[in-house]
Design a protein around this motif. Structure first.
Motif, PDB file in Angstrom:
ATOM      1  N   THR A  40       0.836  -1.205   0.000  1.00 19.38           N
ATOM      2  CA  THR A  40       0.000   0.000   0.000  1.00 19.38           C
ATOM      3  C   THR A  40       0.869   1.252   0.000  1.00 19.38           C
ATOM      4  O   THR A  40       0.600   2.203  -0.737  1.00 19.38           O
ATOM      5  CB  THR A  40      -0.957  -0.005   1.202  1.00 19.38           C
ATOM      6  OG1 THR A  40      -1.784  -1.179   1.120  1.00 19.38           O
ATOM      7  CG2 THR A  40      -1.830   1.224   1.231  1.00 19.38           C
ATOM      8  N   ASP A  41       1.935   1.269   0.827  1.00 17.96           N
ATOM      9  CA  ASP A  41       2.861   2.407   0.848  1.00 17.96           C
ATOM     10  C   ASP A  41       3.478   2.623  -0.535  1.00 17.96           C
ATOM     11  O   ASP A  41       3.609   3.757  -0.995  1.00 17.96           O
ATOM     12  CB  ASP A  41       3.999   2.175   1.850  1.00 17.96           C
ATOM     13  CG  ASP A  41       3.558   2.239   3.292  1.00 17.96           C
ATOM     14  OD1 ASP A  41       2.456   2.751   3.562  1.00 17.96           O
ATOM     15  OD2 ASP A  41       4.331   1.774   4.156  1.00 17.96           O
ATOM     16  N   MET A  43       2.286   1.727  -3.507  1.00 16.35           N
ATOM     17  CA  MET A  43       1.283   2.210  -4.462  1.00 16.35           C
ATOM     18  C   MET A  43       0.900   3.669  -4.209  1.00 16.35           C
ATOM     19  O   MET A  43       0.507   4.376  -5.130  1.00 16.35           O
ATOM     20  CB  MET A  43       0.034   1.331  -4.419  1.00 16.35           C
ATOM     21  CG  MET A  43       0.283  -0.097  -4.880  1.00 16.35           C
ATOM     22  SD  MET A  43       0.872  -0.216  -6.558  1.00 16.35           S
ATOM     23  CE  MET A  43      -0.677  -0.162  -7.424  1.00 16.35           C
ATOM     24  N   GLU A  44       1.025   4.116  -2.963  1.00 13.93           N
ATOM     25  CA  GLU A  44       0.717   5.510  -2.628  1.00 13.93           C
ATOM     26  C   GLU A  44       1.910   6.435  -2.850  1.00 13.93           C
ATOM     27  O   GLU A  44       1.837   7.620  -2.554  1.00 13.93           O
ATOM     28  CB  GLU A  44       0.237   5.604  -1.179  1.00 13.93           C
ATOM     29  CG  GLU A  44      -1.114   4.950  -0.948  1.00 13.93           C
ATOM     30  CD  GLU A  44      -1.527   4.927   0.513  1.00 13.93           C
ATOM     31  OE1 GLU A  44      -0.714   5.302   1.397  1.00 13.93           O
ATOM     32  OE2 GLU A  44      -2.667   4.516   0.772  1.00 13.93           O
ATOM     33  N   LYS A  46       4.894   6.352  -1.319  1.00 17.29           N
ATOM     34  CA  LYS A  46       5.670   6.640  -0.114  1.00 17.29           C
ATOM     35  C   LYS A  46       7.034   5.959  -0.117  1.00 17.29           C
ATOM     36  O   LYS A  46       7.882   6.291   0.692  1.00 17.29           O
ATOM     37  CB  LYS A  46       4.890   6.205   1.127  1.00 17.29           C
ATOM     38  CG  LYS A  46       3.616   6.989   1.340  1.00 17.29           C
ATOM     39  CD  LYS A  46       2.870   6.493   2.553  1.00 17.29           C
ATOM     40  CE  LYS A  46       1.546   7.225   2.722  1.00 17.29           C
ATOM     41  NZ  LYS A  46       0.765   6.677   3.830  1.00 17.29           N
ATOM     42  N   LYS A  82      -3.350  -4.013  -1.592  1.00 15.08           N
ATOM     43  CA  LYS A  82      -2.659  -3.680  -2.842  1.00 15.08           C
ATOM     44  C   LYS A  82      -1.717  -4.821  -3.207  1.00 15.08           C
ATOM     45  O   LYS A  82      -1.273  -5.573  -2.350  1.00 15.08           O
ATOM     46  CB  LYS A  82      -1.848  -2.388  -2.694  1.00 15.08           C
ATOM     47  CG  LYS A  82      -2.650  -1.177  -2.268  1.00 15.08           C
ATOM     48  CD  LYS A  82      -3.509  -0.675  -3.373  1.00 15.08           C
ATOM     49  CE  LYS A  82      -4.231   0.585  -2.893  1.00 15.08           C
ATOM     50  NZ  LYS A  82      -5.088   1.146  -3.864  1.00 15.08           N
ATOM     51  N   THR A 142      -8.747  -1.500   6.946  1.00 18.50           N
ATOM     52  CA  THR A 142      -9.132  -0.508   5.958  1.00 18.50           C
ATOM     53  C   THR A 142     -10.143  -1.090   4.968  1.00 18.50           C
ATOM     54  O   THR A 142     -11.141  -0.459   4.639  1.00 18.50           O
ATOM     55  CB  THR A 142      -7.896   0.007   5.201  1.00 18.50           C
ATOM     56  OG1 THR A 142      -6.968   0.529   6.153  1.00 18.50           O
ATOM     57  CG2 THR A 142      -8.265   1.086   4.210  1.00 18.50           C
TER      58      THR A 142
END
Length: 148
Positions: A40-41, A43-44, A46, A82, A142
């Protein structure tokens, strides 16, 4: 030169050497630091692009593919929210399997493909790296709140 001036020069030289040594040590730490990120990090945005970092989660079921050369492996790593495609060239650990936890070290290419240099698999049936377990837990929370 007075003895006091000599002493001050020695103290100043010692402080300069100490500062240089600390700067070299901090520089070495910075170069060898490897951060952990979740899919997730990544894909965002980060996670760093072009730098080495670790990504962890579960090996997605049905994603493991071996190339004809016998060494190149493609699979996907997920935190249940993700999915990141991974390419690795080398021998996988014996405990590496689909649906099981893994931590992969490497770098993210401009095409979104994670190029692994090292693959670490879980140690026993209940083990998952704490960071990966926390990431999977957060992603499930989430996903649960989004679906409600």
């Amino acid at each position: 030169m007075k003895p006091r001036s000599k002493r001050m020069m020695l103290v100043g030289g010692g402080v300069a050497l100490l500062v240089a040594a600390v700067a070299l040590v901090l520089s070495a730490f910075q170069q060898n630091l490897v951060f952990f990120h979740t899919p997730t990090d990544v894909m965002e945005g980060k996670a760093p692009t072009g730098k080495t970092f670790r990504i962890g989660g579960l090996v997605e079921d049905g994603s493991l593919q071996r190339e004809a050369d016998g060494l190149t492996v493609r699979f996907a790593i997920t935190d249940t929210a993700k999915v990141i495609p991974v390419t690795y060239k080398g021998t996988l650990p014996d405990l590496f399997k689909e649906g099981k936890g893994a931590v992969i070290q490497g770098s993210l290419g401009a095409d979104g493909q994670f190029r692994a240099t090292e693959v670490l698999a879980k140690h026993d049936e209940n083990y998952m790296p704490p960071e990966a377990a926390h990431a999977v837990e957060e992603a499930q929370k989430t996903a649960a709140t989004v679906s409600q």
